[in-house]
Each structure stands twice: as structure tokens, then as C-alpha cells.
Scaffold this active site. Structure first.
Site, PDB file in Angstrom:
ATOM      1  N   LYS A  93       0.806  -1.225   0.000  1.00 14.99           N
ATOM      2  CA  LYS A  93       0.000   0.000   0.000  1.00 14.99           C
ATOM      3  C   LYS A  93       0.839   1.275   0.000  1.00 14.99           C
ATOM      4  CE  LYS A  93      -3.325  -2.833   0.132  1.00 14.99           C
ATOM      5  NZ  LYS A  93      -4.157  -3.063  -1.052  1.00 14.99           N
TER       6      LYS A  93
ATOM      7  N   GLU B 214      -6.141   3.395  -1.867  1.00 14.36           N
ATOM      8  CA  GLU B 214      -5.560   2.158  -2.368  1.00 14.36           C
ATOM      9  C   GLU B 214      -6.174   1.756  -3.697  1.00 14.36           C
ATOM     10  OE1 GLU B 214      -7.293  -1.316   0.294  1.00 14.36           O
ATOM     11  OE2 GLU B 214      -6.472   0.253   1.577  1.00 14.36           O
TER      12      GLU B 214
ATOM     13  N   ARG C 174      -8.772  -5.982  -9.490  1.00  9.07           N
ATOM     14  CA  ARG C 174      -9.694  -7.060  -9.867  1.00  9.07           C
ATOM     15  C   ARG C 174     -11.018  -6.448 -10.356  1.00  9.07           C
ATOM     16  NH1 ARG C 174     -10.239  -6.321  -4.200  1.00  9.07           N
ATOM     17  NH2 ARG C 174     -12.317  -5.478  -3.782  1.00  9.07           N
TER      18      ARG C 174
HETATM   19  C1  MV4 Z   1      -8.723   5.986   6.210  1.00 11.16           C
HETATM   20  C2  MV4 Z   1      -9.780   6.605   6.901  1.00 11.16           C
HETATM   21  C3  MV4 Z   1      -9.590   7.897   7.328  1.00 11.16           C
HETATM   22  N1  MV4 Z   1      -8.404   8.521   7.107  1.00 11.16           N
HETATM   23  N2  MV4 Z   1      -7.579   6.656   5.993  1.00 11.16           N
HETATM   24  C4  MV4 Z   1     -10.696   1.653   5.906  1.00 11.16           C
HETATM   25  C5  MV4 Z   1     -10.423   0.535   4.966  1.00 11.16           C
HETATM   26  C6  MV4 Z   1      -9.250   0.928   4.153  1.00 11.16           C
HETATM   27  N3  MV4 Z   1      -9.486   0.634   2.774  1.00 11.16           N
HETATM   28  C7  MV4 Z   1      -9.064   2.376   4.390  1.00 11.16           C
HETATM   29  N4  MV4 Z   1      -9.971   2.763   5.438  1.00 11.16           N
HETATM   30  C8  MV4 Z   1      -9.970   4.021   5.935  1.00 11.16           C
HETATM   31  N5  MV4 Z   1      -8.835   4.740   5.734  1.00 11.16           N
HETATM   32  C9  MV4 Z   1      -7.442   7.893   6.436  1.00 11.16           C
HETATM   33  N6  MV4 Z   1      -6.304   8.530   6.214  1.00 11.16           N
HETATM   34  C10 MV4 Z   1     -10.967   5.898   7.089  1.00 11.16           C
HETATM   35  C11 MV4 Z   1     -11.066   4.594   6.605  1.00 11.16           C
HETATM   36  C12 MV4 Z   1     -12.338   3.958   6.800  1.00 11.16           C
HETATM   37  C13 MV4 Z   1     -13.146   3.620   5.722  1.00 11.16           C
HETATM   38  C14 MV4 Z   1     -12.747   3.824   4.405  1.00 11.16           C
HETATM   39  C15 MV4 Z   1     -13.540   3.486   3.353  1.00 11.16           C
HETATM   40  C16 MV4 Z   1     -14.786   2.921   3.587  1.00 11.16           C
HETATM   41  C17 MV4 Z   1     -15.204   2.683   4.863  1.00 11.16           C
HETATM   42  C18 MV4 Z   1     -14.399   3.021   5.953  1.00 11.16           C
HETATM   43  C19 MV4 Z   1     -14.844   2.778   7.236  1.00 11.16           C
HETATM   44  C20 MV4 Z   1     -14.033   3.103   8.316  1.00 11.16           C
HETATM   45  C21 MV4 Z   1     -12.782   3.687   8.088  1.00 11.16           C
END
Ligand code: MV4
Length: 453
Positions: free
Chosen positions: A116, A288, A292
Site C-alpha cells: 500500500k 488504495e 480485480r
Molecule cells: C482511512 C480513513 C480515514 N483517514 N484513511 C478503511 C479501509 C481501508 N481501505 C481504508 N480505510 C480508511 N482509511 C485515512 N487517512 C478511514 C477509513 C475507513 C473507511 C474507508 C472506506 C470505507 C469505509 C471506511 C470505514 C471506516 C474507516
């Protein structure tokens, strides 16, 4: 085009891929576990090979078993669907070594996006907006403290090998950092065999917006616009839609163009999704990339008219994007998807067993992707998705009306499903107005518990 393709998956996505193959005149080979003997993906494939006992590690994730089936059936290519082996670079390498085309990006690109922090630096280099954060991996708590001071609290620690919400810690102040650093480090080392961490500025209750990309094997890349995926619970999406009400035509165009340039530079191939967080000021930041086809691809198909799985097959066959896509991609109308899960609508506990009644809605603007049928059995070994209900209308309001009508006609008996949960969400005023973020479900469920008391 390929003569014969093996589908290394089960359930609705295996059926979706088989259908695309059929429409392109490609012979199909299904693989299945002992628990899936009576599945529709087995029945509708031209050939089917049992690859092992029910457990995933002994069947659908068993690389030697899948490759053996591909060699016995003499296929030219494997489509991995989503989950399972779809983002496994080692599997793609074994395919390559066995002279079988893996329908997806090259293993080198999958590996880059799986790390990542490397993906983040690659995006930064191509001018894709990223969140303020560390330049590379953190080597110690001290280095983490220095970056946190620079970035400003709150920050989030993420595992380089993570994704999907595992191995993350939110840090709100300097004194919390040492403990949370060690916790994230240990959790990541145990979960992924690699404890390396990086840091980002933490966005409170962001929206989750992702861009759908297609790239051919000649350096051409197209953006199929965005999907809004904020309605999720514990990192499991429940509802997705396209387009997002929050993305302006200008922002869509800017991000789309930047991503096309970026993916071309990286040497990306086939379908891919670039995930962003949107903050309260409606800025998008890369988090990210998924290498797929995704569960929610039908909402993009609805608004663009592109059959994305057929596009994947044709790209892997060497065709150029300009032969596959319309000369000008445009958004037409609005689409929403509900993921219907075999689980209790309030407790979220999985519900395996035999379906007795299964009435699938249809009619104008409704699509249902499922491999289930009346008297079919949901085995306890696999994920709980049993159907995707997609509603399409010229406006979001029309799509909502069609979805509510279709939900009321979707009858499943014998097991529990999330259909009634979806009906409740569609009654929610904030949801109907498009006023929601990734904190929506938690607030919605808390409010519902209050009402129940
Ligand atoms: C974050 C964030 C807030 N700030 N990064 C959760 C899964 C992963 N793909 C990335 N995620 C998050 N990264 C920063 N810098 C909040 C989340 C996150 C979230 C992101 C996308 C969809 C749902 C979520 C639920 C909780 C936290």
C-alpha cells in the site's frame, strides 16, 4: 479470442463470468468444491471439475488444484472473479509459468498495488492527490512521532501489507502513539507476516468514492467514472451507486484524466478500481487500488452501457480499448446496487441452509445477479452474498423508486436475508437526500436500536 476459459470462482460472479464467455463464443470450464456440486455455475458451464473439499484452502484457494484443472481441461486462460485468487500475484505468476493467461493485470503490478505504501508513492509521483503522511515506511516510534508532528493529529497508522481495514490504528494525540504503534505493528505482523507501517492524516467520517478503470495491453487507459460506496458496515459494503452526487463534472474529469496517465505509466492492464476518500471540503485523496473486477461493477455497467467482464476477456485477448469501448464514454442515468446477504437483518449473523421460496424481481430498470434458486442450499463455508439487486433510472429518484418496488417483490424464505434492512435504509431521509458518509450505518443502526428500546 480465447477458445476455452476456466472460471476460478463460485456463486454469482462465476455465473457472471460464464455468461460473458458464452456471449463471446468461448467454451467454459467451472471448478467447484464438494459443497458446490449442485451450484448453477457447475450446471451452466460446458465442463466442470471438482477441485476438493468444501474448505476454501483445500478448493478455491488451492493453487495446484486450480492449475491442474486448467491443464486437464486444456484452457487458454483463467478468470479469477473477485476475492479468492484474484489479487494473488503468486497465482498470476504460476499461470504465466504454465502458459495460461491470467485475466487481470501482470503480477508485477498486482504486487506493487498490494504494497500500500508503494502504491501511494506511485500515485504521488503521477500527481494523483494523496493525503499528507509519511514518505515511505516508518522505521521506529520516534520517526512516527516526527511525522505525526509534521502532519498534525489525528493520524492513522496503516499496514503496508494491509487493506480492507485490517491492521489500522487511529492516533489522536502524541501520548497514545507508542502503544498504538506497537499494537498496529504486532497485529500486522501476525495477520500479514509483515509488520511494516506507514502514516496518513486521518479523515473523520469520509465518503468512500472509487474510480473504475479499464486498461488494454497497448498502453491505452479509460476511466468509467466513479461509484459512491459509503454505505458499509465493518468494511463490508451494503449499497453502492453511480454516479456520486458529490463529484462535479470538473473533478470527475480531472481525476479520470490523471488516473489514465498514471495507470499508463505504471503499465496497468485490464480492470482496476482506484479508491479515494472524500473529506468535508469534497477533496478526493487516493487510498488504495484494487486490481480485480469488483462486486459492484454492475452499477458502472448500467450508467456506461459497457459490459465490463466482456471487456476484461477481450483486453486479455489482446484487443485495443478503442475497439471495445464506445468512441465517447458518457454517464447516462443513475444506478444503485443492494447486496443481498444471507444473514440476520439486525444481528448480522450468517444464515446457511436451504432456500424454500425464491422470487426474483424483474421489470424495467431492474437487474439481479445471483446463482441462487428455490431449493438451493447456502453452504456455511463461504461469504454471505446471495444476490445483487441493481436498479437503474434516468434520475437517482427514479432508481430509488424502482429499487423499493423490487425489494418488496424479492421474496426469500428458508434462510434470513438483509432485504428488510435495505428496505429500512431506503426509507431513511438522509440516505434519500444523498447526505451520508462512511459513518452512516453506525449512526443508522444506533438510532434503530434506540427506537427498538
Ligand atoms: C482511512 C480513513 C480515514 N483517514 N484513511 C478503511 C479501509 C481501508 N481501505 C481504508 N480505510 C480508511 N482509511 C485515512 N487517512 C478511514 C477509513 C475507513 C473507511 C474507508 C472506506 C470505507 C469505509 C471506511 C470505514 C471506516 C474507516
Amino acid at each position: 479470442m480465447f477458445r476455452k476459459v476456466l472460471v476460478a470462482n463460485r456463486g454469482e460472479i462465476a455465473l457472471r463470468v460464464l455468461n460473458a464467455c458464452k456471449e463471446l463464443g468461448i467454451r467454459t470450464v467451472a471448478v467447484y468444491s464438494e459443497a458446490d456440486r449442485n451450484s448453477l455455475h457447475v450446471r451452466f458451464a460446458d465442463e466442470a471439475i471438482c477441485i476438493g473439499p468444501p474448505r476454501l484452502s483445500e478448493s478455491y484457494l488451492n493453487v495446484p488444484a486450480v492449475i491442474s484443472a486448467a491443464e486437464i481441461a486444456d484452457v487458454e486462460a483463467i478468470h479469477p472473479g473477485y476475492g479468492l485468487l484474484s489479487e494473488n500475484a503468486n497465482f498470476a505468476e504460476v499461470c504465466r509459468a504454465s502458459n495460461i493467461k491470467f485475466i487481470g493485470p501482470p503480477p508485477e503490478v498486482t504486487r506493487l498495488m498490494g504494497e500500500k505504501e508503494k502504491a501511494r508513492q506511485a500515485m504521488k509521483k503521477a500527481k494523483v492527490p494523496i493525503l499528507p503522511g509519511s514518505d515511505g515506511i516508518l522505521s521506529s516510534v520516534e520517526e512516527a512521532q516526527e511525522w505525526a508532528k509534521k502532519v498534525g493529529f489525528p493520524v492513522i497508522l496503516k499496514a503496508k501489507a494491509g487493506g480492507g481495514g485490517r491492521g489500522m490504528r487511529i492516533v489522536r494525540s502524541e501520548d497514545e502513539l507508542p502503544n498504538l504503534y506497537h499494537a498496529a505493528n504486532t497485529e500486522a505482523a501476525n495477520a500479514f507476516g509483515n509488520g511494516e507501517l506507514y502514516m496518513e492524516k486521518f479523515i473523520e467520517n469520509p465518503r468512500h468514492i472509487e474510480f473504475q478503470m479499464l486498461a488494454d495491453e497497448h498502453g491505452n487507459v479509460a476511466s468509467l467514472f466513479e461509484r459512491e460506496c459509503s454505505i458499509q458496515r465493518r468494511h463490508q459494503k451494503l449499497i453502492e451507486e453511480a454516479p456520486s452526487l458529490q463529484v462535479t463534472p470538473k473533478l470527475r474529469d480531472e481525476i479520470g484524466r490523471t488516473l489514465c496517465r498514471c495507470l499508463s505509466e505504471i503499465g496497468y492492464q485490464n480492470a482496476g478500481t482506484v479508491e479515494f476518500l472524500m473529506d468535508a471540503e469534497r477533496h478526493l485523496y487516493f487510498i488504495e487500488m484494487n486490481t480485480r473486477i469488483q462486486v459492484e461493477h454492475p452499477v458502472t455497467e448500467a450508467i456506461t452501457g459497457v459490459d465490463m467482464v466482456k471487456a476484461q476477456l477481450r483486453i486479455a485477448g489482446g484487443e485495443r480499448l478503442d475497439a471495445i469501448l464506445p468512441s465517447k464514454l458518457e454517464i447516462r442515468g443513475h444506478a444503485i446496487e443492494c447486496r443481498i446477504n444471507a444473514e440476520h437483518p439486525r444481528k448480522f449473523t450468517p444464515s446457511a441452509g436451504q432456500i424454500s421460496v425464491f422470487n426474483v424481481p424483474g421489470g424495467n430498470g431492474i437487474r439481479v445477479d445471483t446463482a441462487q434458486y428455490a431449493e438451493g442450499v447456502i453452504p456455511p463455508y463461504y461469504d454471505s452474498l446471495i444476490a445483487k439487486l441493481i436498479a437503474y433510472g434516468l434520475t437517482r429518484d427514479e432508481a430509488i423508486a424502482k429499487m423499493e418496488r423490487a425489494l418488496s417483490q424479492f421474496v426469500v424464505q428458508g434462510i434470513e436475508t438483509s432485504i428488510s434492512l435495505h428496505q429500512e435504509i431506503f426509507k431513511d431521509q438522509a440516505f434519500r437526500e444523498g447526505e451520508f458518509d462512511t459513518g452512516f450505518m453506525e449512526r443508522f443502526l444506533a438510532a434503530r436500536t434506540e427506537v427498538a428500546k
